[in-house]
Design an enzyme around this catalytic site. Structure first.
Site, PDB file in Angstrom:
ATOM      1  N   PRO A  16       4.735  -4.993  -0.660  1.00 50.63           N
ATOM      2  CA  PRO A  16       4.654  -3.890  -1.619  1.00 50.63           C
ATOM      3  C   PRO A  16       4.575  -4.377  -3.059  1.00 50.63           C
ATOM      4  O   PRO A  16       5.228  -5.350  -3.443  1.00 50.63           O
ATOM      5  CB  PRO A  16       5.971  -3.140  -1.390  1.00 50.63           C
ATOM      6  CG  PRO A  16       6.911  -4.190  -0.881  1.00 50.63           C
ATOM      7  CD  PRO A  16       6.066  -5.124  -0.057  1.00 50.63           C
TER       8      PRO A  16
ATOM      9  N   CYS B  62     -12.006   3.142 -29.122  1.00 50.18           N
ATOM     10  CA  CYS B  62     -13.323   3.690 -29.436  1.00 50.18           C
ATOM     11  C   CYS B  62     -14.073   4.056 -28.161  1.00 50.18           C
ATOM     12  O   CYS B  62     -15.124   3.480 -27.867  1.00 50.18           O
ATOM     13  CB  CYS B  62     -14.111   2.686 -30.259  1.00 50.18           C
ATOM     14  SG  CYS B  62     -13.220   2.210 -31.732  1.00 50.18           S
TER      15      CYS B  62
ATOM     16  N   ARG C 125       3.227  -1.671  -5.950  1.00 54.70           N
ATOM     17  CA  ARG C 125       3.441  -0.398  -6.641  1.00 54.70           C
ATOM     18  C   ARG C 125       4.782   0.247  -6.293  1.00 54.70           C
ATOM     19  O   ARG C 125       5.511   0.698  -7.180  1.00 54.70           O
ATOM     20  CB  ARG C 125       2.306   0.546  -6.253  1.00 54.70           C
ATOM     21  CG  ARG C 125       2.239   1.818  -7.065  1.00 54.70           C
ATOM     22  CD  ARG C 125       1.238   2.816  -6.467  1.00 54.70           C
ATOM     23  NE  ARG C 125      -0.004   2.231  -6.027  1.00 54.70           N
ATOM     24  CZ  ARG C 125      -1.125   2.163  -6.764  1.00 54.70           C
ATOM     25  NH1 ARG C 125      -1.157   2.687  -7.958  1.00 54.70           N
ATOM     26  NH2 ARG C 125      -2.215   1.596  -6.282  1.00 54.70           N
TER      27      ARG C 125
ATOM     28  N   GLY D  64       0.753  -1.246   0.000  1.00 54.57           N
ATOM     29  CA  GLY D  64       0.000   0.000   0.000  1.00 54.57           C
ATOM     30  C   GLY D  64       0.782   1.294   0.000  1.00 54.57           C
ATOM     31  O   GLY D  64       0.179   2.367  -0.140  1.00 54.57           O
TER      32      GLY D  64
HETATM   33  N1  LLP Z   1      -1.221  -7.239  -0.748  1.00 49.98           N
HETATM   34  C1  LLP Z   1      -2.520  -7.399  -1.048  1.00 49.98           C
HETATM   35  C2  LLP Z   1      -3.301  -8.408  -0.347  1.00 49.98           C
HETATM   36  C3  LLP Z   1      -3.112  -6.596  -2.044  1.00 49.98           C
HETATM   37  O1  LLP Z   1      -4.392  -6.763  -2.335  1.00 49.98           O
HETATM   38  C4  LLP Z   1      -2.318  -5.638  -2.725  1.00 49.98           C
HETATM   39  C5  LLP Z   1      -2.909  -4.798  -3.769  1.00 49.98           C
HETATM   40  C6  LLP Z   1      -0.968  -5.519  -2.386  1.00 49.98           C
HETATM   41  C7  LLP Z   1      -0.460  -6.325  -1.393  1.00 49.98           C
HETATM   42  C8  LLP Z   1      -0.053  -4.540  -3.066  1.00 49.98           C
HETATM   43  O2  LLP Z   1      -0.437  -3.235  -2.859  1.00 49.98           O
HETATM   44  P1  LLP Z   1       0.481  -2.001  -3.382  1.00 49.98           P
HETATM   45  O3  LLP Z   1       1.768  -2.013  -2.592  1.00 49.98           O
HETATM   46  O4  LLP Z   1       0.730  -2.222  -4.816  1.00 49.98           O
HETATM   47  O5  LLP Z   1      -0.343  -0.816  -3.114  1.00 49.98           O
HETATM   48  N2  LLP Z   1      -5.252  -1.521  -9.521  1.00 49.98           N
HETATM   49  C9  LLP Z   1      -5.084  -0.514  -8.493  1.00 49.98           C
HETATM   50  C10 LLP Z   1      -4.370  -1.083  -7.280  1.00 49.98           C
HETATM   51  C11 LLP Z   1      -5.059  -2.281  -6.662  1.00 49.98           C
HETATM   52  C12 LLP Z   1      -4.297  -2.849  -5.506  1.00 49.98           C
HETATM   53  C13 LLP Z   1      -4.771  -4.217  -5.206  1.00 49.98           C
HETATM   54  N3  LLP Z   1      -4.115  -4.864  -4.123  1.00 49.98           N
HETATM   55  C14 LLP Z   1      -4.317   0.658  -9.098  1.00 49.98           C
HETATM   56  O6  LLP Z   1      -3.975   0.612 -10.272  1.00 49.98           O
HETATM   57  O7  LLP Z   1      -4.076   1.655  -8.429  1.00 49.98           O
END
Ligand code: LLP
Length: 451
Positions: free
Chosen positions: A311, A381, A313, A268
């Site tokens: 992590p 489109c 993103r 996150g």
């Molecule tokens: N762990 C779990 C259980 C998750 O569901 C997620 C992301 C992560 C880790 C990794 O989170 P990050 O570090 O990437 O924030 N499609 C959306 C983001 C959806 C995130 C889903 N879960 C976007 O493009 O912003």
């Protein structure tokens, strides 16, 4: 609307870069009028490989993985970092993650199959998903994955039975919904009470279910997991979630006698999409979560569990960029200027879906200031098909190569072949070398499954 910021600045290591701060991949620089990444000329690369094209700075990727591991290790020695492969998945990134000592979060059978294909150590794989199928659970348990993260009581029954059939005991975590509101986009909040994910704490449901998990044969409950959302800037949300989770674990110990081994705080951490974004650093995130766990454990007299984070993103987003060619342009007086690129919502749906913002430059005019405000629209489109809405860029001409930054996460993995658009190739660049790690989709690929 982002500011026309792209005047050049000299870095301490001698590189000249655009003033786009944390948005840029680590090795981005301007040589002459061209943008280089990993020592490779983006304009030449576009000519060789065609556009649209995803490009990843391998040094940046590896650097972030290393920083994550070290940042946690230094502050909380019993820790592990899982790469959330949903952010960006192909074989090469998984090989790199394995090589960099990452653990892996897979959210289904397909991601697991990729991990198996590159020989990712299965004991380092955690399997997520709010509705894992019977087949996916069987695949995961027979592959010998390190943890299955239980999402429901229904799933407990399935895991227990399948593990029994396979003659193994499966280590599991329970995903808890800690009821913490993270300050982010509605669609990517997951830790609040009204969520499809995990065991709710309402009516003490999660707590009661711990007893069921402990009583179930063939499963071994070793800890708890939560994930409060994505693209989070305010670290206090993580600290609050830690509080809730550690208190929960202490209550579990008092009532059931279980001392947890693992506390998995999910992913996150937010990243910079715009030059003015000021996300917390990996080190600040590690400091905040480690401190919160140590403090809460001290308060509750709980033995410090292994601390895990997931992590996605913040490992891959800024390492990746997308290159496009300008094909058409159109100016609507007093409304806006549309610059048409050879991709769009098929390779990056985030702008259409979340109104995401991105910085862009013209890779063959990278030394010029970004004096124009334009909308980079795609070739699909749909009216909502744009990658950048009213963003600043150098004065565009037909045939220019546009580089959109911070597209390394949730672009390729959320891509489609809408309008029969073949998915772009993926190129990794490093030390002046470019290598294609995923080839461009072909028209034949689009039809390969049709009978
Ligand atoms: N762990 C779990 C259980 C998750 O569901 C997620 C992301 C992560 C880790 C990794 O989170 P990050 O570090 O990437 O924030 N499609 C959306 C983001 C959806 C995130 C889903 N879960 C976007 O493009 O912003």
């Amino acid at each position: 609307m982002s500011l026309p910021k792209s005047d050049l600045s000299k870095q301490a290591d001698g590189r000249t870069t655009m003033q786009l701060g944390p948005v840029l991949p680590k090795t981005a620089e301007v040589r002459g009028s061209h943008l280089f990444i990993g020592g490779v000329d983006m304009v030449e690369l576009a000519a060789e490989q065609g556009t649209a094209l995803y490009v990843f700075d391998e040094a940046d990727l590896r650097d972030r993985m290393e920083r994550y591991r070290e940042a946690f290790c230094e502050r909380y020695p019993n820790s592990g970092v899982l790469y959330a492969s949903k952010a960006f998945l192909n074989k090469e990134v998984l090989r790199i993650a394995a090589d960099e000592g990452m653990f892996l979060d897979v959210s289904g059978g397909g991601e697991l199959a990729c991990a198996q294909a590159v020989g990712f150590p299965m004991e380092r794989v955690f399997v997520h998903g709010n509705n894992k199928t019977e087949a996916e659970l069987r695949e995961a348990i027979s592959a010998g994955v390190g943890r299955i993260v239980l999402d429901t009581r229904i799933e407990l029954g399935r895991v227990s039975r399948i593990a029994g059939e396979l003659g193994v005991t499966q280590k599991v975590l329970m995903r808890i919904t800690p009821g913490v509101e993270a300050d982010t986009h509605e669609y990517i909040k997951t830790g609040c009470e009204d969520s499809k994910f995990g065991f709710t704490m309402l009516d003490d449901f999660a707590f009661k279910c711990v007893g069921d998990v402990l009583a179930a044969p063939n499963v071994d409950l070793v800890g708890f997991h939560c994930h409060i959302g994505s693209q989070i800037f305010a670290l206090h949300s993580f600290a609050e979630a830690v509080q809730v989770m550690v208190k929960f674990a202490a209550r579990v110990r008092d009532t059931y006698g279980l001392v947890i081994e693992d506390l998995d705080m999910g992913g996150g951490l937010g990243i910079a999409y715009l030059a003015d974004d000021e996300p917390s650093s990996i080190e600040e995130f590690a400091q905040c979560t480690s401190d919160a766990v140590m403090q809460a454990c001290l308060e509750c007299g709980l033995a410090m569990p292994r601390l895990l984070v997931e992590p996605g993103r913040s490992l891959v987003a800024n390492a990746g960029v997308t290159l496009y060619t300008v094909g058409v342009m159109k100016t609507l007086p007093n409304i806006r200027k549309y610059v048409g690129i050879d991709g769009g919502m098929s390779d990056n749906i985030r702008t259409a879906l979340y109104h995401a913002s991105y910085e862009a430059v013209i890779a063959n005019k990278a030394d010029e200031p970004r004096t124009e405000i334009v909308t980079l629209c795609g070739k699909h489109c749909e009216s909502g098909d744009a990658v950048v809405l009213d963003g600043s860029i150098q004065r565009p001409d037909m045939g220019d190569i546009v580089c959109v930054f911070a597209t390394g996460a949730y672009c390729y993995t959320m891509s489609s072949s809408y309008n029969g658009q073949p998915r772009p190739a993926i190129v990794f660049v490093r030390d002046g070398e470019a290598r294609v790690v995923t080839r461009r989709e072909t028209y034949a690929d689009l039809m390969v499954r049709d009978l």
